[in-house]
Write a protein that holds these residues in place. Structure first.
Motif, PDB file in Angstrom:
ATOM      1  N   TYR A 123      58.074  -1.007  35.684  1.00 61.55           N
ATOM      2  CA  TYR A 123      57.656   0.314  36.151  1.00 61.55           C
ATOM      3  C   TYR A 123      58.710   0.931  37.069  1.00 61.55           C
ATOM      4  CZ  TYR A 123      56.275  -1.532  40.780  1.00 61.55           C
ATOM      5  OH  TYR A 123      56.267  -2.105  42.026  1.00 61.55           O
ATOM      6  N   LEU A 124      58.637   2.257  37.189  1.00 62.85           N
ATOM      7  CA  LEU A 124      59.554   3.044  38.002  1.00 62.85           C
ATOM      8  C   LEU A 124      58.742   3.854  39.012  1.00 62.85           C
ATOM      9  CD1 LEU A 124      61.544   4.423  34.969  1.00 62.85           C
ATOM     10  CD2 LEU A 124      62.448   2.757  36.579  1.00 62.85           C
ATOM     11  N   GLY A 125      59.294   3.996  40.223  1.00 63.87           N
ATOM     12  CA  GLY A 125      58.653   4.836  41.215  1.00 63.87           C
ATOM     13  C   GLY A 125      57.877   4.048  42.244  1.00 63.87           C
ATOM     14  N   GLY A 126      57.131   4.785  43.061  1.00 63.32           N
ATOM     15  CA  GLY A 126      56.345   4.192  44.129  1.00 63.32           C
ATOM     16  C   GLY A 126      55.030   4.926  44.291  1.00 63.32           C
ATOM     17  N   GLU A 127      55.029   5.980  45.128  1.00 62.63           N
ATOM     18  CA  GLU A 127      53.802   6.752  45.307  1.00 62.63           C
ATOM     19  C   GLU A 127      53.415   7.492  44.029  1.00 62.63           C
ATOM     20  OE1 GLU A 127      53.833   9.263  48.708  1.00 62.63           O
ATOM     21  OE2 GLU A 127      54.118   7.625  50.129  1.00 62.63           O
TER      22      GLU A 127
ATOM     23  N   ASP B  42      61.283 -10.168  37.887  1.00 60.96           N
ATOM     24  CA  ASP B  42      62.468 -10.400  37.067  1.00 60.96           C
ATOM     25  C   ASP B  42      63.550  -9.389  37.415  1.00 60.96           C
ATOM     26  OD1 ASP B  42      64.059 -11.531  35.117  1.00 60.96           O
ATOM     27  OD2 ASP B  42      62.495 -11.501  33.578  1.00 60.96           O
ATOM     28  N   VAL B  43      64.733  -9.564  36.808  1.00 64.35           N
ATOM     29  CA  VAL B  43      65.811  -8.595  37.005  1.00 64.35           C
ATOM     30  C   VAL B  43      65.422  -7.276  36.345  1.00 64.35           C
ATOM     31  CG1 VAL B  43      67.585 -10.372  37.136  1.00 64.35           C
ATOM     32  CG2 VAL B  43      66.977  -9.404  34.910  1.00 64.35           C
TER      33      VAL B  43
ATOM     34  N   PHE C 105      54.313   6.914  39.956  1.00 61.64           N
ATOM     35  CA  PHE C 105      54.961   5.866  39.166  1.00 61.64           C
ATOM     36  C   PHE C 105      54.641   5.994  37.681  1.00 61.64           C
ATOM     37  CE2 PHE C 105      50.839   4.361  40.591  1.00 61.64           C
ATOM     38  CZ  PHE C 105      50.276   3.811  39.452  1.00 61.64           C
ATOM     39  N   PHE C 106      55.504   5.380  36.902  1.00 61.88           N
ATOM     40  CA  PHE C 106      55.320   5.287  35.443  1.00 61.88           C
ATOM     41  C   PHE C 106      55.763   3.905  35.017  1.00 61.88           C
ATOM     42  CE2 PHE C 106      57.449   5.101  31.352  1.00 61.88           C
ATOM     43  CZ  PHE C 106      56.449   5.535  30.503  1.00 61.88           C
ATOM     44  N   GLY C 107      55.030   3.297  34.080  1.00 65.67           N
ATOM     45  CA  GLY C 107      55.428   1.974  33.627  1.00 65.67           C
ATOM     46  C   GLY C 107      54.911   1.636  32.246  1.00 65.67           C
ATOM     47  N   SER C 108      55.286   0.461  31.786  1.00 62.81           N
ATOM     48  CA  SER C 108      54.845  -0.010  30.481  1.00 62.81           C
ATOM     49  C   SER C 108      54.714  -1.521  30.498  1.00 62.81           C
ATOM     50  CB  SER C 108      55.818   0.416  29.376  1.00 62.81           C
ATOM     51  OG  SER C 108      57.110  -0.144  29.610  1.00 62.81           O
ATOM     52  N   GLU C 109      53.793  -2.019  29.688  1.00 65.40           N
ATOM     53  CA  GLU C 109      53.614  -3.457  29.492  1.00 65.40           C
ATOM     54  C   GLU C 109      53.745  -3.734  28.002  1.00 65.40           C
ATOM     55  OE1 GLU C 109      49.997  -4.942  31.231  1.00 65.40           O
ATOM     56  OE2 GLU C 109      50.127  -3.548  32.912  1.00 65.40           O
ATOM     57  N   VAL C 110      54.427  -4.815  27.665  1.00 59.53           N
ATOM     58  CA  VAL C 110      54.601  -5.192  26.258  1.00 59.53           C
ATOM     59  C   VAL C 110      54.378  -6.693  26.119  1.00 59.53           C
ATOM     60  CG1 VAL C 110      56.154  -5.246  24.262  1.00 59.53           C
ATOM     61  CG2 VAL C 110      56.278  -3.343  25.896  1.00 59.53           C
ATOM     62  N   VAL C 111      53.757  -7.085  25.021  1.00 61.87           N
ATOM     63  CA  VAL C 111      53.593  -8.496  24.677  1.00 61.87           C
ATOM     64  C   VAL C 111      54.326  -8.772  23.373  1.00 61.87           C
ATOM     65  CG1 VAL C 111      51.963 -10.314  24.014  1.00 61.87           C
ATOM     66  CG2 VAL C 111      51.381  -8.727  25.871  1.00 61.87           C
ATOM     67  N   TRP C 112      55.126  -9.831  23.369  1.00 62.28           N
ATOM     68  CA  TRP C 112      55.802 -10.307  22.162  1.00 62.28           C
ATOM     69  C   TRP C 112      55.217 -11.657  21.752  1.00 62.28           C
ATOM     70  CZ3 TRP C 112      58.232  -7.781  26.069  1.00 62.28           C
ATOM     71  CH2 TRP C 112      59.116  -6.751  25.753  1.00 62.28           C
ATOM     72  N   HIS C 113      55.233 -11.935  20.445  1.00 63.07           N
ATOM     73  CA  HIS C 113      54.899 -13.270  19.961  1.00 63.07           C
ATOM     74  C   HIS C 113      55.988 -13.709  18.997  1.00 63.07           C
ATOM     75  CE1 HIS C 113      52.590 -16.272  17.419  1.00 63.07           C
ATOM     76  NE2 HIS C 113      52.512 -16.758  18.643  1.00 63.07           N
TER      77      HIS C 113
ATOM     78  N   LYS D  87      66.783   0.966  38.523  1.00 60.86           N
ATOM     79  CA  LYS D  87      65.786   1.093  39.586  1.00 60.86           C
ATOM     80  C   LYS D  87      64.361   0.742  39.150  1.00 60.86           C
ATOM     81  CE  LYS D  87      68.399   4.495  42.249  1.00 60.86           C
ATOM     82  NZ  LYS D  87      68.379   5.799  42.952  1.00 60.86           N
ATOM     83  N   SER D  88      64.225  -0.043  38.094  1.00 53.85           N
ATOM     84  CA  SER D  88      62.886  -0.457  37.663  1.00 53.85           C
ATOM     85  C   SER D  88      62.470  -1.735  38.373  1.00 53.85           C
ATOM     86  CB  SER D  88      62.845  -0.671  36.155  1.00 53.85           C
ATOM     87  OG  SER D  88      63.606  -1.811  35.776  1.00 53.85           O
ATOM     88  N   HIS D  89      61.166  -1.927  38.478  1.00 50.04           N
ATOM     89  CA  HIS D  89      60.582  -3.167  38.999  1.00 50.04           C
ATOM     90  C   HIS D  89      59.997  -3.906  37.808  1.00 50.04           C
ATOM     91  CE1 HIS D  89      60.842  -1.533  43.109  1.00 50.04           C
ATOM     92  NE2 HIS D  89      60.460  -0.385  42.554  1.00 50.04           N
ATOM     93  N   ASP D  90      60.490  -5.109  37.539  1.00 52.21           N
ATOM     94  CA  ASP D  90      60.099  -5.846  36.343  1.00 52.21           C
ATOM     95  C   ASP D  90      59.437  -7.176  36.700  1.00 52.21           C
ATOM     96  OD1 ASP D  90      61.596  -3.776  35.321  1.00 52.21           O
ATOM     97  OD2 ASP D  90      62.481  -4.980  33.744  1.00 52.21           O
ATOM     98  N   PHE D  91      58.400  -7.509  35.924  1.00 48.98           N
ATOM     99  CA  PHE D  91      57.725  -8.791  36.052  1.00 48.98           C
ATOM    100  C   PHE D  91      57.564  -9.369  34.653  1.00 48.98           C
ATOM    101  CE2 PHE D  91      56.566  -6.318  39.694  1.00 48.98           C
ATOM    102  CZ  PHE D  91      56.479  -7.221  40.752  1.00 48.98           C
TER     103      PHE D  91
END
Length: 224
Positions: free
Chosen positions: A125-129, A102-103, A131-139, A108-112
Motif C-alpha cells: 500500500y501507498l500513503g498514510g492518512e 518486506d522490501v 491510502f491505496f493498496g492491493s493484496e494478491v495471492v499466488w499459488h 515509497k510503498s509499504h509491503d508485507f
C-alpha cells in the motif's frame, strides 16, 4: 462425471459449506446432502438457481459428457476453502500483527508478504492518512486472487492499533478485512460486503463514540 460429483466440486470451488449453499438456495441442508450423495436430483427450479449462482449453463450440470465437463474438471483443483484458510493466516501474520514487512515493490510503498505450502500473499500500500493498496495471492507462482482497497482517516481520534485488532479478527465467512462488527471501549468497527469470494465489494468504517473517523472501500475476486 456424475451430477452429484459436479455439485460437490462446484460448492467447494466457490467456498460454500452445505449450510451456506442451502441458505443461498432457500432450501434445507439435508436436501443439499441428498443431491451430493446421489439420493435425490434437483428439480428444475433448483437447477436454475444453481446455474445462476455458479454462472454456468444448466446443460453443464446435467449432461454426462466430456465436452460439457472439461472446463469444470480443469478448474476443480482450486480449493477455495484452502485458499481462504491461507488468506486468513496471511492476514494474521502481516500488517495487522506488525509482522513480515518486506522490501518495497514500488516507490515509497509499504509491503508485507507471507508464504506457506505453495501459496504466497503480498499486501502493498501507498500513503498514510489517505491510502491505496492491493493484496494478491499466488499459488505455485500463478496469481489466483486479488483485492484493491482505498481509504482515509477522517477524525483526530483514529487509532491504528484498534484497526489492526479488528483486522486480526477477520472471519472465514468474509475473509477480506475485519468482522461485521468489532468494538472496544469508545471505538466501533463496521464492515459490510456484497458478493462472494470469487467476486465481491465492501466498505469498512470506524467510529469513535458517534463520530466516524475512518473509512475504506475494497473490491476484488478470483484471477483466471
Amino acid at each position: 462425471m456424475k451430477l452429484e460429483e459436479k455439485l460437490q466440486i462446484l460448492r467447494k470451488k466457490n467456498g460454500y459449506s452445505q449450510e451456506q449453499l442451502a441458505d443461498k438456495l432457500g432450501t434445507a441442508r439435508q436436501t443439499i446432502s441428498k443431491w451430493e450423495n446421489g439420493l435425490a436430483i434437483p428439480e428444475l427450479n433448483g437447477l436454475i438457481l444453481l446455474s445462476e449462482l455458479y454462472g454456468i449453463p444448466i446443460d453443464r450440470l446435467v449432461k454426462d459428457d466430456d465436452r460439457c465437463n472439461v472446463r469444470l474438471c480443469d478448474h476443480s483443483d482450486r480449493n477455495i476453502s484452502e485458499m481462504i484458510s491461507f488468506l486468513i493466516c496471511a492476514k494474521k501474520n502481516t500488517y495487522a500483527a506488525n509482522k513480515n514487512e518486506d522490501v518495497s515493490s514500488r516507490m515509497k510503498s509499504h509491503d508485507f508478504s507471507y508464504c506457506d505450502q505453495g501459496y504466497k500473499y503480498l499486501d502493498s500500500y501507498l500513503g498514510g492518512e489517505k491510502f491505496f493498496g492491493s493484496e494478491v495471492v499466488w499459488h505455485q507462482d500463478d496469481p489466483i486472487w486479488g483485492m484493491n482497497y482505498t481509504g482515509r482517516i477522517t477524525g483526530e481520534h483514529f487509532n491504528s492499533d484498534f484497526l489492526k485488532e479488528a483486522l486480526l479478527n477477520v472471519p472465514y465467512e468474509i475473509p477480506y478485512r475485519g468482522p461485521e462488527i468489532f468494538a472496544k471501549g469508545d471505538y466501533h468497527y463496521h464492515c459490510r460486503v456484497e458478493g462472494e469470494f470469487i467476486w465481491y465489494q465492501g466498505y469498512e468504517e470506524i467510529f469513535y463514540q458517534e463520530e466516524k473517523i475512518y473509512e475504506c472501500c475494497f473490491h476484488g475476486g478470483m484471477i483466471e
